[in-house]
Design an enzyme around this catalytic site. Sequence first.
Site, mmCIF file in Angstrom:
data_model
loop_
_atom_site.group_PDB
_atom_site.id
_atom_site.type_symbol
_atom_site.label_atom_id
_atom_site.label_comp_id
_atom_site.label_asym_id
_atom_site.label_seq_id
_atom_site.Cartn_x
_atom_site.Cartn_y
_atom_site.Cartn_z
ATOM 1 N N TYR A 148 -57.222 -3.287 -49.391
ATOM 2 C CA TYR A 148 -56.620 -3.117 -50.573
ATOM 3 C C TYR A 148 -57.589 -2.310 -51.467
ATOM 4 O O TYR A 148 -57.398 -1.216 -51.893
ATOM 5 C CB TYR A 148 -55.807 -4.246 -51.161
ATOM 6 C CG TYR A 148 -54.940 -3.856 -52.341
ATOM 7 C CD1 TYR A 148 -53.668 -3.319 -52.135
ATOM 8 C CD2 TYR A 148 -55.346 -4.201 -53.476
ATOM 9 C CE1 TYR A 148 -52.973 -3.080 -53.246
ATOM 10 C CE2 TYR A 148 -54.506 -4.104 -54.680
ATOM 11 C CZ TYR A 148 -53.326 -3.633 -54.506
ATOM 12 O OH TYR A 148 -52.219 -3.048 -55.469
ATOM 13 N N SER A 192 -44.831 -15.567 -59.516
ATOM 14 C CA SER A 192 -43.596 -15.939 -58.648
ATOM 15 C C SER A 192 -43.919 -17.127 -58.171
ATOM 16 O O SER A 192 -42.758 -18.027 -57.952
ATOM 17 C CB SER A 192 -43.452 -14.838 -57.452
ATOM 18 O OG SER A 192 -44.624 -14.537 -56.690
HETATM 19 N N1 LIG Z 1 -47.334 -5.625 -59.384
HETATM 20 C C1 LIG Z 1 -48.290 -5.608 -59.681
HETATM 21 O O1 LIG Z 1 -48.853 -6.467 -60.502
HETATM 22 C C2 LIG Z 1 -49.366 -4.423 -59.124
HETATM 23 C C3 LIG Z 1 -50.778 -4.460 -59.875
HETATM 24 C C4 LIG Z 1 -51.606 -3.355 -59.467
HETATM 25 C C5 LIG Z 1 -51.123 -2.306 -58.693
HETATM 26 N N2 LIG Z 1 -49.838 -2.395 -58.335
HETATM 27 C C6 LIG Z 1 -49.301 -1.043 -57.566
HETATM 28 O O2 LIG Z 1 -48.092 -0.839 -57.558
HETATM 29 C C7 LIG Z 1 -47.394 -0.342 -56.613
HETATM 30 C C8 LIG Z 1 -46.073 -1.129 -56.164
HETATM 31 O O3 LIG Z 1 -46.561 -2.395 -56.170
HETATM 32 P P1 LIG Z 1 -45.178 -3.884 -56.486
HETATM 33 O O4 LIG Z 1 -45.865 -4.839 -57.078
HETATM 34 O O5 LIG Z 1 -43.932 -3.191 -56.737
HETATM 35 O O6 LIG Z 1 -45.230 -4.093 -54.729
HETATM 36 P P2 LIG Z 1 -44.080 -4.114 -53.629
HETATM 37 O O7 LIG Z 1 -44.673 -4.632 -52.418
HETATM 38 O O8 LIG Z 1 -42.817 -4.662 -54.297
HETATM 39 O O9 LIG Z 1 -43.715 -2.573 -53.498
HETATM 40 C C9 LIG Z 1 -44.388 -1.650 -52.672
HETATM 41 C C10 LIG Z 1 -43.477 -0.954 -51.831
HETATM 42 O O10 LIG Z 1 -44.038 0.012 -50.961
HETATM 43 C C11 LIG Z 1 -43.143 0.007 -49.609
HETATM 44 N N3 LIG Z 1 -44.263 0.356 -48.661
HETATM 45 C C12 LIG Z 1 -45.321 -0.317 -48.270
HETATM 46 N N4 LIG Z 1 -45.987 0.433 -47.280
HETATM 47 C C13 LIG Z 1 -45.267 1.427 -47.223
HETATM 48 C C14 LIG Z 1 -45.412 2.646 -46.253
HETATM 49 N N5 LIG Z 1 -46.331 2.703 -45.361
HETATM 50 N N6 LIG Z 1 -44.609 3.577 -46.375
HETATM 51 C C15 LIG Z 1 -43.224 3.318 -47.308
HETATM 52 N N7 LIG Z 1 -43.282 2.526 -47.975
HETATM 53 C C16 LIG Z 1 -44.207 1.569 -48.025
HETATM 54 C C17 LIG Z 1 -42.879 -1.514 -49.513
HETATM 55 O O11 LIG Z 1 -41.945 -1.714 -48.565
HETATM 56 C C18 LIG Z 1 -42.359 -1.909 -51.124
HETATM 57 O O12 LIG Z 1 -41.062 -1.585 -51.189
HETATM 58 C C19 LIG Z 1 -48.467 -0.622 -55.338
HETATM 59 O O13 LIG Z 1 -48.913 0.549 -54.953
HETATM 60 C C20 LIG Z 1 -49.249 -1.639 -56.027
HETATM 61 O O14 LIG Z 1 -50.704 -1.434 -55.206
HETATM 62 C C21 LIG Z 1 -49.116 -3.481 -58.383
#
Ligand SMILES: NC(=O)c1ccc[n+]([C@@H]2O[C@H](COP(=O)([O-])OP(=O)(O)OC[C@H]3O[C@@H](n4cnc5c(N)ncnc54)[C@H](O)[C@@H]3O)[C@@H](O)[C@H]2O)c1
Length: 318
Positions: A148, A192
Site C-alpha cells: 500500500y 469502526s
Molecule cells: N479512509 C481513509 O482514512 C483514507 C486515508 C488515506 C487514504 N485513503 C484513500 O482514499 C481512497 C478511498 O478510501 P476509502 O476509505 O473510501 O476505502 P474503500 O475501501 O471504502 O474504497 C475504495 C474503493 O475502491 C474500490 N476498488 C478497489 N480496488 C479497485 C480496482 N482495482 N478497481 C476499481 N475499484 C477498486 C473498492 O471496491 C472500494 O469501493 C483510497 O485510495 C485510499 O487509499 C483513505
Amino acid sequence: MAATRKRVLVTGGAGFLGSHLCERLIGAGHDVLCVDNYFTGNKDNVAALMANPHFELMRHDVCFPLYVEVDEIYNLACPASPIHYQHDPVQTTKTSVSGAINMLGLAKRLRAKIFQSSTSEVYGDPSVHPQTEAYRGNVNPIGPRACYDEGKRCAETLFFDYHRQHKLRIRVARIFNTFGPRMHPNDGRVVSNFIVQALKGESITIYGDGHQTRAFCYVDDLIEGFVRLMAADDDVTGPINLGNPVETTVAELAHKIIELTGSRSKIERRPLPVDDPVQRCPDISKAKSVLGWEPKVPLEAGLKQTISYFDKLLGENR
Ligand SMILES: NC(=O)c1ccc[n+]([C@@H]2O[C@H](COP(=O)([O-])OP(=O)(O)OC[C@H]3O[C@@H](n4cnc5c(N)ncnc54)[C@H](O)[C@@H]3O)[C@@H](O)[C@H]2O)c1
C-alpha cells in the site's frame, strides 16, 4: 444543463469516501460516473443516487484501461484498510500503480484534470511530528504494509511525471485517518472496530498500550477539502495534507465510544502489529493557506453520526 455542469469520473466511487464524494458532486449539479470493482465497496453505498439520471454506476477494475469521456477524474480506487490491502498485496500494488497509469493515460487523452487520493502512509513510521508535505517519509519497502505505502508513493511519482512530461493538470491529496458513515464494518480500522465492538457489547481491543495517537477527520470535512483542491488554480498540484490535526490517543477514543454508545464493553489489550506507526498527525498549514480549508466537525459530533449509521446497519443484520 447548468453552465457549470461537468462530467466527473470517480474511481472507487462505491467505497466509503467515494460514495460521499459522488453524493457531493451530484448535489453540486454535476454528471457523475462512478467506477468500482466492488472489492471493498458496494452498491448499497450509492443506492440513494441510483435513481438520479445524472448518476451512472459501472463495474470496472482500474487495472484495465477505461475509455470514457469526462472533464475531471478523482482516482480513489484502492482498498484503504490494512486487512483489505494485505488480503491480496500484489493486487493492491497493481491497483495503485497500474490504476494510476490507466487513469493518467485517460486524463492525458482527454486533457482532463485528475485528482489522486494519496495517503499519510507515504510518511511510513514518521520521525518528525507533525508531518509536513516536505517530509519524505520512513517507509519499510519490504514489510507487510509496503504494498500500500509503496504503491501510493509510486502513484505520486507517476502523477508528478505526467505533470512534468505531459503538462497534465494534477491534484495530489495526502489523506489522514478519516471516519464516518459507510466505513466498512469489518475493516479493522480503529473507529469502526471500536464502534462495532461497543454496539455488540464485545470487548474493545486496543493494540499496544493505547497511548499511540491518531488524528481523526470527519468525512464531510475531508470531501470539502477534495472539492476545494480540485477547484484550486492549476499551479496547486499538491501534495497537500488533508486531515484533522487534533490528536486523540487510541485509549481516549475507546472511552469516548463506550460513553457515546452507553456500552458495557470492557477494554482488552493485544500486541501492536508490525510496522504500526506510534504517532501520526498532519500539519495542515498548507491546506489552510492555499485552500482556506480546515476541519470543522468535532470528533464527538462525527462519532455520533457514525455510531447511528452502524447501529442501523447492525440492526438490519440482526
Ligand atoms: N479512509 C481513509 O482514512 C483514507 C486515508 C488515506 C487514504 N485513503 C484513500 O482514499 C481512497 C478511498 O478510501 P476509502 O476509505 O473510501 O476505502 P474503500 O475501501 O471504502 O474504497 C475504495 C474503493 O475502491 C474500490 N476498488 C478497489 N480496488 C479497485 C480496482 N482495482 N478497481 C476499481 N475499484 C477498486 C473498492 O471496491 C472500494 O469501493 C483510497 O485510495 C485510499 O487509499 C483513505
